[in-house]
Design a protein around this motif. Structure first.
Motif, PDB file in Angstrom:
ATOM      1  N   SER A   1     126.199 -35.524  75.438  1.00 15.90           N
ATOM      2  CA  SER A   1     125.468 -34.299  75.810  1.00 15.90           C
ATOM      3  C   SER A   1     126.436 -33.147  76.096  1.00 15.90           C
ATOM      4  N   GLU A   2     127.583 -33.454  76.715  1.00 17.51           N
ATOM      5  CA  GLU A   2     128.587 -32.421  76.987  1.00 17.51           C
ATOM      6  C   GLU A   2     129.227 -31.940  75.686  1.00 17.51           C
ATOM      7  N   ILE A   3     129.460 -32.879  74.788  1.00 16.71           N
ATOM      8  CA  ILE A   3     130.042 -32.514  73.491  1.00 16.71           C
ATOM      9  C   ILE A   3     129.065 -31.644  72.702  1.00 16.71           C
ATOM     10  N   ARG A   4     127.785 -32.009  72.728  1.00 18.35           N
ATOM     11  CA  ARG A   4     126.772 -31.217  72.021  1.00 18.35           C
ATOM     12  C   ARG A   4     126.672 -29.812  72.608  1.00 18.35           C
ATOM     13  N   HIS A   5     126.752 -29.703  73.918  1.00 17.27           N
ATOM     14  CA  HIS A   5     126.706 -28.381  74.565  1.00 17.27           C
ATOM     15  C   HIS A   5     127.868 -27.505  74.085  1.00 17.27           C
ATOM     16  N   LYS A   6     129.056 -28.094  74.024  1.00 17.21           N
ATOM     17  CA  LYS A   6     130.221 -27.338  73.554  1.00 17.21           C
ATOM     18  C   LYS A   6     130.073 -26.975  72.080  1.00 17.21           C
ATOM     19  N   TYR A   7     129.533 -27.910  71.318  1.00 17.13           N
ATOM     20  CA  TYR A   7     129.316 -27.685  69.883  1.00 17.13           C
ATOM     21  C   TYR A   7     128.391 -26.489  69.650  1.00 17.13           C
ATOM     22  N   LEU A   8     127.295 -26.404  70.401  1.00 17.31           N
ATOM     23  CA  LEU A   8     126.342 -25.295  70.219  1.00 17.31           C
ATOM     24  C   LEU A   8     126.965 -23.948  70.564  1.00 17.31           C
ATOM     25  N   ILE A   9     127.830 -23.938  71.569  1.00 14.02           N
ATOM     26  CA  ILE A   9     128.524 -22.689  71.933  1.00 14.02           C
ATOM     27  C   ILE A   9     129.440 -22.237  70.796  1.00 14.02           C
ATOM     28  N   LEU A  10     130.213 -23.186  70.256  1.00 16.25           N
ATOM     29  CA  LEU A  10     131.171 -22.850  69.189  1.00 16.25           C
ATOM     30  C   LEU A  10     130.471 -22.493  67.888  1.00 16.25           C
ATOM     31  N   VAL A  11     129.353 -23.172  67.607  1.00 10.52           N
ATOM     32  CA  VAL A  11     128.591 -22.860  66.390  1.00 10.52           C
ATOM     33  C   VAL A  11     128.098 -21.412  66.427  1.00 10.52           C
ATOM     34  N   LYS A  12     127.584 -20.998  67.585  1.00  5.60           N
ATOM     35  CA  LYS A  12     127.132 -19.604  67.727  1.00  5.60           C
ATOM     36  C   LYS A  12     128.277 -18.624  67.552  1.00  5.60           C
ATOM     37  N   LEU A  13     129.435 -19.031  68.048  1.00  9.59           N
ATOM     38  CA  LEU A  13     130.602 -18.148  68.013  1.00  9.59           C
ATOM     39  C   LEU A  13     131.105 -17.925  66.591  1.00  9.59           C
ATOM     40  N   TYR A  14     131.036 -18.967  65.739  1.00 11.03           N
ATOM     41  CA  TYR A  14     131.633 -18.872  64.401  1.00 11.03           C
ATOM     42  C   TYR A  14     130.617 -18.890  63.254  1.00 11.03           C
ATOM     43  N   HIS A  15     129.310 -18.937  63.547  1.00  3.19           N
ATOM     44  CA  HIS A  15     128.316 -19.003  62.473  1.00  3.19           C
ATOM     45  C   HIS A  15     128.428 -17.756  61.578  1.00  3.19           C
ATOM     46  N   PRO A  16     128.458 -17.941  60.239  1.00  9.75           N
ATOM     47  CA  PRO A  16     128.623 -16.807  59.302  1.00  9.75           C
ATOM     48  C   PRO A  16     127.570 -15.716  59.474  1.00  9.75           C
ATOM     49  N   ASP A  17     126.356 -16.060  59.902  1.00 11.81           N
ATOM     50  CA  ASP A  17     125.288 -15.062  60.044  1.00 11.81           C
ATOM     51  C   ASP A  17     125.618 -13.993  61.081  1.00 11.81           C
ATOM     52  N   PHE A  18     126.563 -14.319  61.980  1.00 11.07           N
ATOM     53  CA  PHE A  18     126.910 -13.352  63.024  1.00 11.07           C
ATOM     54  C   PHE A  18     128.129 -12.497  62.667  1.00 11.07           C
ATOM     55  N   HIS A  19     128.607 -12.618  61.416  1.00  7.93           N
ATOM     56  CA  HIS A  19     129.849 -11.920  61.057  1.00  7.93           C
ATOM     57  C   HIS A  19     129.729 -11.150  59.741  1.00  7.93           C
ATOM     58  N   HIS A  20     128.529 -10.563  59.490  1.00  5.52           N
ATOM     59  CA  HIS A  20     128.320  -9.795  58.247  1.00  5.52           C
ATOM     60  C   HIS A  20     129.246  -8.592  58.158  1.00  5.52           C
ATOM     61  N   ASN A  21     129.507  -7.965  59.264  1.00  2.03           N
ATOM     62  CA  ASN A  21     130.245  -6.703  59.254  1.00  2.03           C
ATOM     63  C   ASN A  21     131.763  -6.881  59.353  1.00  2.03           C
ATOM     64  N   LYS A  22     132.224  -8.105  59.327  1.00  6.01           N
ATOM     65  CA  LYS A  22     133.662  -8.369  59.452  1.00  6.01           C
ATOM     66  C   LYS A  22     134.332  -8.261  58.084  1.00  6.01           C
ATOM     67  N   SER A  23     135.661  -8.212  58.107  1.00  5.83           N
ATOM     68  CA  SER A  23     136.422  -8.159  56.853  1.00  5.83           C
ATOM     69  C   SER A  23     136.338  -9.511  56.142  1.00  5.83           C
ATOM     70  N   ALA A  24     136.736  -9.514  54.880  1.00  6.14           N
ATOM     71  CA  ALA A  24     136.683 -10.743  54.080  1.00  6.14           C
ATOM     72  C   ALA A  24     137.551 -11.832  54.696  1.00  6.14           C
ATOM     73  N   ILE A  25     138.705 -11.450  55.237  1.00  7.86           N
ATOM     74  CA  ILE A  25     139.614 -12.424  55.854  1.00  7.86           C
ATOM     75  C   ILE A  25     138.971 -13.016  57.099  1.00  7.86           C
ATOM     76  N   GLU A  26     138.358 -12.176  57.926  1.00  2.73           N
ATOM     77  CA  GLU A  26     137.705 -12.650  59.143  1.00  2.73           C
ATOM     78  C   GLU A  26     136.516 -13.550  58.829  1.00  2.73           C
ATOM     79  N   LYS A  27     135.747 -13.162  57.763  1.00  3.00           N
ATOM     80  CA  LYS A  27     134.613 -13.989  57.359  1.00  3.00           C
ATOM     81  C   LYS A  27     135.078 -15.366  56.905  1.00  3.00           C
ATOM     82  N   ALA A  28     136.173 -15.386  56.145  1.00  2.36           N
ATOM     83  CA  ALA A  28     136.699 -16.665  55.646  1.00  2.36           C
ATOM     84  C   ALA A  28     137.176 -17.544  56.799  1.00  2.36           C
TER      85      ALA A  28
END
Length: 266
Positions: free
Chosen positions: A215-242
């Motif tokens: 459960s602790e691992i899943r909680h951390k996973y959900l935080i990191l997924v939100k942080l790096y999910h591609p849908d949240f980085h449309h306006n970033k540069s190509a390098i940042e998106k990659a």
């Protein structure tokens, strides 16, 4: 009668109350430096009582020879030692205790038929760091390691403890199943720890350790997924998106593998 000599004392042990009182009276009448209780007497050496002490040893030798048909060795210079007289009633009836033992993984429940405080204290010292609870005639052992079971088995295999006769009520098949369950759990934990070392990079990616539960691992996973999910980085540069996509994929792979590891452990 038993006579034991050390460098500092002569111990006279007897279970004959007549013999005990005979020597007790002899000590009390002839020696000044005496301490003791109703079943134990100590007489310490003083310089002005050497004749009396030699006489006491002579009488002791005579009584001992009469009882055992053997002599006490090295008594000629023993007058300076401390005399110790002990009475122990060997055939004194012992208190009978009934103990019911139950197994509730990962605990062993030891239930006395009465709250015998002396015996509870004795068990507390016997099992020491393996106790999770102790009160009102109940002692609960918590499995820590194989030593827990070794202590329990040695304890339950003896019918006499202190001045008590103990009658154990133990279902041997239940104990066998309990022990097997513990060993299976230990083996599973060992395999988990071995695999966890191989999966150390996945724990690192999710910023967790094998000590975290799923459960602790899943909680951390959900935080990191939100942080790096591609849908949240449309306006970033190509390098940042990659970079974000690469991190997102690593996080997903790490979680999928650790989830499988924990499910196998369960």
């Amino acid at each position: 009668m038993q006579v034991i000599q050390t460098l500092e004392s002569i111990n006279v042990n007897t279970d004959d109350i007549t013999v005990f009182h005979y020597f007790k009276n002899l000590i009390s009448k002839n020696f000044s430096k005496v301490v003791g209780r109703k079943n134990k007497i100590f007489s310490f050496f003083t310089e002005d009582e050497i004749p009396q002490r030699r006489y006491f040893l002579k009488v002791l030798e005579q009584r001992y020879r009469k009882k055992t048909n053997t002599s006490i060795q090295n008594l000629q210079d023993a007058h300076f030692k401390t005399f110790k007289l002990n009475f122990e009633q060997i055939n004194m009836p012992k208190t009978l205790l009934f103990i019911k033992v139950e197994f509730a993984y990962p605990h062993i429940l030891i239930k006395l038929n009465t709250n015998e405080k002396l015996f509870m204290s004795y068990m507390g010292n016997y099992f020491k760091n393996h106790i999770s609870k102790q009160n009102n005639g109940l002692l609960i052992l918590e499995y820590k390691d194989e030593n827990t079971l070794e202590l329990f088995e040695a304890f339950a295999n003896e019918n006499e403890h202190l001045r008590y006769c103990v009658n154990f009520d133990i279902n041997r098949n239940e104990y066998k199943d309990f022990r097997q369950k513990l060993h299976n759990k230990v083996n599973t934990q060992w395999k988990f720890n071995a695999l966890a070392k191989l999966f150390s990079s996945y724990f690192k990616i999710l910023e967790c350790t094998p000590q975290n539960d799923l459960s602790e691992i899943r909680h951390k996973y959900l935080i990191l997924v939100k942080l790096y999910h591609p849908d949240f980085h449309h306006n970033k540069s190509a390098i940042e998106k990659a970079h974000c996509r690469e991190q997102f994929e690593k996080i997903q792979i790490a979680y999928d593998n650790l989830k499988a590891l924990y499910k196998n452990k369960a």
